[in-house]
Design a protein around this motif. Structure first.
Motif, PDB file in Angstrom:
ATOM      1  N   ASN A 112       0.873  -1.002  -0.057  1.00 21.46           N
ATOM      2  CA  ASN A 112      -0.054   0.005  -0.104  1.00 21.46           C
ATOM      3  C   ASN A 112       0.837   1.346  -0.046  1.00 21.46           C
ATOM      4  N   MET A 113       0.737   2.027  -1.145  1.00 18.61           N
ATOM      5  CA  MET A 113       1.599   3.045  -1.454  1.00 18.61           C
ATOM      6  C   MET A 113       0.847   4.454  -1.125  1.00 18.61           C
ATOM      7  N   PRO A 114       0.773   5.052   0.184  1.00 18.39           N
ATOM      8  CA  PRO A 114       0.080   6.169   0.406  1.00 18.39           C
ATOM      9  C   PRO A 114       0.439   7.366  -0.572  1.00 18.39           C
ATOM     10  N   SER A 115      -0.409   8.012  -1.085  1.00 19.02           N
ATOM     11  CA  SER A 115      -0.170   9.424  -1.720  1.00 19.02           C
ATOM     12  C   SER A 115       0.749  10.465  -1.309  1.00 19.02           C
ATOM     13  N   ALA A 201     -11.375   4.102   3.704  1.00 23.76           N
ATOM     14  CA  ALA A 201     -11.648   4.745   5.187  1.00 23.76           C
ATOM     15  C   ALA A 201     -12.870   5.515   4.626  1.00 23.76           C
ATOM     16  N   SER A 202     -13.366   6.413   5.715  1.00 24.02           N
ATOM     17  CA  SER A 202     -14.536   7.483   5.220  1.00 24.02           C
ATOM     18  C   SER A 202     -13.715   8.703   4.575  1.00 24.02           C
ATOM     19  N   ASN A 203     -14.433   8.954   3.713  1.00 25.34           N
ATOM     20  CA  ASN A 203     -14.228  10.096   2.676  1.00 25.34           C
ATOM     21  C   ASN A 203     -14.658  11.660   3.462  1.00 25.34           C
ATOM     22  N   GLU A 207      -8.342  12.679   7.156  1.00 30.43           N
ATOM     23  CA  GLU A 207      -7.562  11.540   7.351  1.00 30.43           C
ATOM     24  C   GLU A 207      -8.144  10.380   6.599  1.00 30.43           C
ATOM     25  N   GLY A 208      -9.423  10.355   6.611  1.00 32.09           N
ATOM     26  CA  GLY A 208     -10.054   9.233   5.566  1.00 32.09           C
ATOM     27  C   GLY A 208      -9.584   9.207   4.171  1.00 32.09           C
ATOM     28  N   ARG A 209      -9.862  10.676   3.794  1.00 31.98           N
ATOM     29  CA  ARG A 209      -9.375  10.868   2.253  1.00 31.98           C
ATOM     30  C   ARG A 209      -8.052  10.460   1.965  1.00 31.98           C
ATOM     31  N   ALA A 210      -6.998  10.959   2.960  1.00 37.66           N
ATOM     32  CA  ALA A 210      -5.668  10.682   2.844  1.00 37.66           C
ATOM     33  C   ALA A 210      -5.331   9.334   2.753  1.00 37.66           C
ATOM     34  N   GLN A 211      -6.117   8.369   3.413  1.00 41.69           N
ATOM     35  CA  GLN A 211      -5.936   6.698   3.512  1.00 41.69           C
ATOM     36  C   GLN A 211      -6.386   6.375   1.970  1.00 41.69           C
TER      37      GLN A 211
END
Length: 224
Positions: A112-115, A201-203, A207-211
């Motif tokens: 998993n490569m987070p943006s 995760a929740s949008n 924090e959720g949008r980042a995931q």
């Protein structure tokens, strides 16, 4: 025929780009690779990398057939788990502290490569500080050729569905292009974008949008 033309075009682009990604050290006269130019190549070539990249594929079975035809042997029985265990251990060691999560799902491995470590906001060009991490990923993938590689881009729900779909595709393509330019056999790859359709995760929160803004690399054992 279309896929074959894309594959030939990609191969030509990468071959030409490989020369452009080197420079001569004025002090030693040694030819060295330029990470900046390599990253630019990955971003430029990325748009062409979608779907299965084998010349003869007809889907997943076509990818397997192409690899076996190229001399990459299929795994069987207890060898599958052992092979993936060793690959997982090497990836965990190589990627420790990089921000990339290494997760095991049965016989599969998911990176998993987070943006936030891979791309700038609303961009699909790989950030130069992430090059060393992708170099390690490519090195390990080359050490374990008996796996197929799915590279899947994801986005959060900010913006239109169409925009997020296109951005997720471009980001997945950039990662795929970089790996191919570092020796990963393109016949192993499947590249796609999922837009905002598969959140983890929740949008509703930053924090959720980042995931949810991420690129996943799914490694599967090559079995007959």
């Amino acid at each position: 025929m279309i896929r074959r033309l894309i594959a030939v075009s990609l191969a030509g682009s990468l071959a030409l780009g490989a020369a452009a990604c080197t420079t001569v050290d004025p002090n030693t006269g040694v030819v060295v690779r330029s990470n900046t130019k390599t990253g630019a190549l990955a971003g430029a070539a990325g748009g062409a990398l979608l779907g299965y990249l084998t010349n003869t594929n007809r889907g997943e079975q076509g990818r397997k057939n192409a690899l076996i035809g190229a001399g990459v042997g299929a795994l069987a029985g207890a060898a599958v788990g052992n092979y993936m265990d060793r690959q997982q251990a090497e990836l965990r060691a190589q990627l420790a502290g990089s921000g990339v999560d290494v997760e095991r799902q049965g016989d599969n491995i998911v990176l998993n490569m987070p943006s936030d470590v891979t791309f700038a906001v609303d961009q699909a060009d790989i950030q130069s500080r992430f090059y060393p991490t992708l170099d390690k990923v490519a090195e390990t993938l080359n050490n374990y050729p008996q796996t197929t590689i799915d590279i899947i881009g994801h986005a959060d729900s900010t913006g239109s569905d169409a925009y997020n779909q296109a951005l997720s595709e471009r980001r997945a393509s950039s990662v795929a292009s970089y790996l191919v330019s570092h020796g990963v056999l393109r016949d192993r790859l499947y590249v796609a974008g999922r837009g905002e359709s598969q959140p983890i995760a929740s949008n509703d929160t930053p924090e959720g949008r980042a995931q949810n803004r991420r690129v996943e690399v799914v490694l599967r054992p090559l079995t007959s």
